[in-house]
Each structure stands twice: as C-alpha cells, then as structure tokens.
Design a protein around this motif. Structure first.
Motif, PDB file in Angstrom:
ATOM      1  N   GLY A 247       0.785  -1.231   0.000  1.00  0.00           N
ATOM      2  CA  GLY A 247       0.000   0.000   0.000  1.00  0.00           C
ATOM      3  C   GLY A 247       0.808   1.267   0.000  1.00  0.00           C
ATOM      4  N   VAL A 248       2.124   1.180   0.116  1.00  0.00           N
ATOM      5  CA  VAL A 248       2.964   2.372   0.051  1.00  0.00           C
ATOM      6  C   VAL A 248       3.075   2.800  -1.407  1.00  0.00           C
ATOM      7  N   THR A 249       2.828   4.077  -1.662  1.00  0.00           N
ATOM      8  CA  THR A 249       2.782   4.570  -3.039  1.00  0.00           C
ATOM      9  C   THR A 249       3.533   5.888  -3.179  1.00  0.00           C
ATOM     10  N   VAL A 250       3.832   6.239  -4.421  1.00  0.00           N
ATOM     11  CA  VAL A 250       4.278   7.595  -4.735  1.00  0.00           C
ATOM     12  C   VAL A 250       3.025   8.451  -4.821  1.00  0.00           C
ATOM     13  N   THR A 251       2.896   9.418  -3.943  1.00  0.00           N
ATOM     14  CA  THR A 251       1.703  10.263  -3.924  1.00  0.00           C
ATOM     15  C   THR A 251       1.897  11.577  -4.661  1.00  0.00           C
ATOM     16  N   ASP A 252       3.137  12.028  -4.794  1.00  0.00           N
ATOM     17  CA  ASP A 252       3.402  13.293  -5.484  1.00  0.00           C
ATOM     18  C   ASP A 252       4.892  13.333  -5.852  1.00  0.00           C
ATOM     19  N   ARG A 253       5.185  13.431  -7.142  1.00  0.00           N
ATOM     20  CA  ARG A 253       6.580  13.485  -7.575  1.00  0.00           C
ATOM     21  C   ARG A 253       7.165  14.891  -7.478  1.00  0.00           C
ATOM     22  N   HIS A 254       6.333  15.874  -7.200  1.00  0.00           N
ATOM     23  CA  HIS A 254       6.806  17.255  -7.092  1.00  0.00           C
ATOM     24  C   HIS A 254       6.219  17.896  -5.840  1.00  0.00           C
ATOM     25  N   ALA A 255       6.402  17.244  -4.704  1.00  0.00           N
ATOM     26  CA  ALA A 255       5.878  17.752  -3.438  1.00  0.00           C
ATOM     27  C   ALA A 255       6.747  18.911  -2.951  1.00  0.00           C
ATOM     28  N   MET A 256       6.108  20.017  -2.623  1.00  0.00           N
ATOM     29  CA  MET A 256       6.824  21.204  -2.161  1.00  0.00           C
ATOM     30  C   MET A 256       6.659  21.352  -0.660  1.00  0.00           C
ATOM     31  N   ILE A 257       7.778  21.444   0.047  1.00  0.00           N
ATOM     32  CA  ILE A 257       7.774  21.707   1.483  1.00  0.00           C
ATOM     33  C   ILE A 257       8.802  22.785   1.774  1.00  0.00           C
ATOM     34  N   ASP A 258       8.328  23.926   2.236  1.00  0.00           N
ATOM     35  CA  ASP A 258       9.203  25.015   2.661  1.00  0.00           C
ATOM     36  C   ASP A 258      10.223  25.363   1.568  1.00  0.00           C
ATOM     37  N   ASP A 259       9.703  25.563   0.352  1.00  0.00           N
ATOM     38  CA  ASP A 259      10.503  25.981  -0.806  1.00  0.00           C
ATOM     39  C   ASP A 259      11.475  24.916  -1.304  1.00  0.00           C
ATOM     40  N   ARG A 260      11.301  23.692  -0.902  1.00  0.00           N
ATOM     41  CA  ARG A 260      12.104  22.596  -1.431  1.00  0.00           C
ATOM     42  C   ARG A 260      11.175  21.544  -2.034  1.00  0.00           C
ATOM     43  N   THR A 261      11.628  20.937  -3.115  1.00  0.00           N
ATOM     44  CA  THR A 261      10.807  19.963  -3.825  1.00  0.00           C
ATOM     45  C   THR A 261      11.401  18.577  -3.690  1.00  0.00           C
ATOM     46  N   GLY A 262      10.554  17.604  -3.431  1.00  0.00           N
ATOM     47  CA  GLY A 262      10.990  16.219  -3.334  1.00  0.00           C
ATOM     48  C   GLY A 262       9.887  15.293  -3.804  1.00  0.00           C
ATOM     49  N   ILE A 263      10.116  14.009  -3.644  1.00  0.00           N
ATOM     50  CA  ILE A 263       9.132  12.990  -4.000  1.00  0.00           C
ATOM     51  C   ILE A 263       8.435  12.526  -2.732  1.00  0.00           C
ATOM     52  N   ALA A 264       7.109  12.594  -2.730  1.00  0.00           N
ATOM     53  CA  ALA A 264       6.332  12.179  -1.558  1.00  0.00           C
ATOM     54  C   ALA A 264       5.963  10.705  -1.677  1.00  0.00           C
ATOM     55  N   ILE A 265       6.285   9.962  -0.637  1.00  0.00           N
ATOM     56  CA  ILE A 265       5.933   8.549  -0.533  1.00  0.00           C
ATOM     57  C   ILE A 265       4.952   8.421   0.616  1.00  0.00           C
ATOM     58  N   GLY A 266       3.820   7.740   0.380  1.00  0.00           N
ATOM     59  CA  GLY A 266       2.828   7.723   1.441  1.00  0.00           C
ATOM     60  C   GLY A 266       2.003   6.457   1.497  1.00  0.00           C
ATOM     61  N   ILE A 267       1.125   6.441   2.487  1.00  0.00           N
ATOM     62  CA  ILE A 267       0.208   5.335   2.698  1.00  0.00           C
ATOM     63  C   ILE A 267      -1.066   5.890   3.309  1.00  0.00           C
ATOM     64  N   ALA A 268      -2.194   5.268   3.002  1.00  0.00           N
ATOM     65  CA  ALA A 268      -3.464   5.673   3.602  1.00  0.00           C
ATOM     66  C   ALA A 268      -3.492   5.142   5.026  1.00  0.00           C
ATOM     67  N   SER A 269      -3.072   5.978   5.982  1.00  0.00           N
ATOM     68  CA  SER A 269      -2.836   5.504   7.346  1.00  0.00           C
ATOM     69  C   SER A 269      -4.102   5.084   8.077  1.00  0.00           C
ATOM     70  N   ASP A 270      -5.216   5.790   7.862  1.00  0.00           N
ATOM     71  CA  ASP A 270      -6.431   5.459   8.603  1.00  0.00           C
ATOM     72  C   ASP A 270      -7.688   5.562   7.746  1.00  0.00           C
ATOM     73  N   GLY A 271      -7.543   5.674   6.438  1.00  0.00           N
ATOM     74  CA  GLY A 271      -8.689   5.809   5.549  1.00  0.00           C
ATOM     75  C   GLY A 271      -9.170   7.226   5.402  1.00  0.00           C
ATOM     76  N   VAL A 272      -8.710   8.118   6.275  1.00  0.00           N
ATOM     77  CA  VAL A 272      -9.109   9.525   6.229  1.00  0.00           C
ATOM     78  C   VAL A 272      -7.948  10.390   5.760  1.00  0.00           C
ATOM     79  N   THR A 273      -6.777  10.103   6.285  1.00  0.00           N
ATOM     80  CA  THR A 273      -5.595  10.874   5.919  1.00  0.00           C
ATOM     81  C   THR A 273      -4.497   9.952   5.411  1.00  0.00           C
ATOM     82  N   GLY A 274      -3.642  10.496   4.557  1.00  0.00           N
ATOM     83  CA  GLY A 274      -2.482   9.775   4.075  1.00  0.00           C
ATOM     84  C   GLY A 274      -1.230  10.361   4.685  1.00  0.00           C
ATOM     85  N   ALA A 275      -0.341   9.493   5.178  1.00  0.00           N
ATOM     86  CA  ALA A 275       0.909   9.943   5.783  1.00  0.00           C
ATOM     87  C   ALA A 275       2.017   9.881   4.741  1.00  0.00           C
TER      88      ALA A 275
END
Length: 320
Positions: A247-275
């Motif tokens: 269930g671990v997936t690439v959720t965003d290949r251009h995730a921006m955090i505080d003016d830096r860009t990276g690849i976001a890897i995530g999982i649907a942790s509880d069905g409501v939010t993805g970590a």
C-alpha cells in the motif's frame, strides 16, 4: 499520520463559538524530546494511494533513495560542535465568529534541536512561540486565543512550553529520543540492517496500534527517518523496509515543502488521511513530512495537505 478532529463549544450572548480544527501531532523523535509535528492547510495536486502499479513505483523510489543515502556522507560533528536540526511547521485552525461565519487562519511554529558530538552530553532544544500567519478579518483576531484555550482543555490544560530546554542525552520530559518504538537512539547500532528483518521487528513493535498494521509500520519508519540523526546505513535499511510495506505509493513526484521539492511517498494511514514522507531523490535525505486528506472534510476537499513540517540539518559551532 494526522487525523482531523473537530470540537464545538458555544457561549451565550453571541460570543464567538470556537470550532478548533487541529490534527494529531507526532513527536519528531518519536518521544517528547522533539518538536511537535503540526502542519499547514494548502491545496496540492495529490495522487491518492491505490492506483495500479503505484506500489512498484514507490519501491523503486525508496530503493533509489537507499542507494543515494549511502553515497551521501553523514554530517561530521567535531568536538564542541552540534548537529542543528531545524524544523518549520505550519498548521491550520479555525473557529466560528459571532455572526456564525467560519473563520480560518494559519499558524506557524519553529524549533531547533542542537545535538552534541557526544550524544550523552547536553542537548539544547529551542521552542519558538506559535505565530499567526493569516487572520482574514477583524473579528477573527480574538479567536486564536480562544481556540488555543479549547485545545489546552482537550489536552492537559497546560500551554505549550516556549523557550530553551537542556537535557543530558536528549532526555526531555523523561523520554529519550528513539529510532523506532522500543529502540532508543543510543542503541541504533543494535537494529538489523536487513530490510525484511527490520520490517518484521517494526511490525512486532507496533502490533495492535492504530487502525492499520501497515500504516503504523510506515509511520514508525517515518518517525525514525525524520529525526535527522539516523546513520546512513540504517536510513538505507529503513527506506528498503518501507518499500516492502503493502500500500505504500508515490503520492506526489513534485511535493513542495518550505521551498524545497521532493518525492512524496505515502500510505493511507487510517482511511481519512495519508501519511507522507518527502525525500530529496538526489541525496536520499528526508526534507519533510506531510499528511493529506483522502476524503472530503467540511471546508477541506480531498487532496488538501493538512499538515507539513520541514526538516533541515547543519553542523554549527555553538548552541544557545
């Protein structure tokens, strides 16, 4: 990783009704010894987990990150120096004004952890106050304090500490920093470097926690990776272990955090939010963490990044 909650309290005589919106916060070092993970409300174009082939894509990214992190030298902290771990967090909250209109704004908080070359020596943790980034109306200006009071009432009734804390070995509030549940940072060398053995240990340590064994395992790995102090070989093993979680997936290949860009890897942790953890693919380092709504929530559509925290490390010659 972060779960949306809402609590409504009303007062007579048309005083503002506080409707705090906040998110479950996780400690940066998986203990009370670190800055609280909170985040900001921003809209992002996010691919939600579950699409065909995304798990294989995530495995490729994580294994590449493992290879990159082995090639990236860990910061060398000399005698008298400190590893400075700076975090910047932005989070959204809100309330209901006297005219029953919804009011929302963003707040931010920063912190800096100074880890000495000898980790048994005194650690220094500077916690800065929360600041309002946006207050959309005059009537909203009175609400933040009321929301904070409501949040404190939901917790232990105490305001968050602001200022400088010092503790030998980083044992703040009676808890020492950990790599994964049950293994303190000082015992990081004892953890297996074989990805499958490491993941099996994490599943064992997190058994019965949360709604999803896979989500809890991923969160435990994220908690370790974002400390900023995990040695390269263990970081690589944690990446490879995460690549084995269903269930671990690439959720965003251009995730921006505080003016830096990276690849976001995530999982649907509880069905409501993805970590998500956001990785710099060039260095294999974690540049931040975020949580994303997977379903619509009042006032926030699916795909909203509800929380994010950036992480920056550097070597400095002094601590406050």
């Amino acid at each position: 990783m972060a779960k949306v909650q809402a609590s409504v309290t009303s007062a007579p005589q048309r005083k503002p009704t506080v409707t705090p919106i906040w998110f479950r916060r996780r400690a940066l070092f998986a203990s009370a010894a670190a800055a609280l993970l909170v985040g900001g409300i921003v809209i992002a174009d996010v691919v939600r987990p579950g699409g065909p082939g995304t798990t294989a894509e995530a495995a490729e990214v994580l294994n590449n990150a493992a290879a990159a992190t082995i090639q990236t030298s860990d910061p060398v902290v000399g005698p008298g120096q400190y590893l400075k771990i700076a975090t910047r967090s932005v989070f959204g909250t809100g309330g209901q004004a006297a005219d029953v209109s919804d009011v929302r704004w963003e707040e931010t908080t920063n912190s800096q952890m100074y880890v000495p070359a000898d980790r048994a020596d005194v650690w220094v943790w500077n916690r800065e106050p929360r600041l309002i980034l946006d207050s959309p109306s005059e009537e909203a200006k009175a609400l933040p304090d009321e929301v904070r009071k409501a949040q404190e009432a939901e917790s232990d009734g105490q305001p968050e500490f602001v200022g400088i804390l010092r503790s030998p070995g980083g044992v703040f509030y009676g808890s020492e920093p950990t790599v994964i549940v049950g293994t303190p940072l000082r015992e990081a060398a004892s953890l297996p470097r074989d990805p499958r053995a490491l993941l099996d240990l994490i599943y064992e340590r997190t058994k019965g926690a949360g709604k999803s064994p896979d989500g809890e395992a991923f969160t435990a790995i994220a908690d370790g990776l974002r400390t900023g102090v995990v040695p390269a070989d263990l970081r690589a093993a944690l990446y490879k272990a995460a690549a084995l979680i269903p269930g671990v997936t690439v959720t965003d290949r251009h995730a921006m955090i505080d003016d830096r860009t990276g690849i976001a890897i995530g999982i649907a942790s509880d069905g409501v939010t993805g970590a998500n953890i956001v990785i710099d693919p060039a260095s294999g380092l974690v540049i931040g963490v975020q949580s994303v709504l997977l379903k619509d929530y009042p006032g926030y559509p699916a795909g909203t990044v509800t929380t994010w925290t950036s992480l920056r490390t550097s070597v400095v010659d002094f601590a406050p």
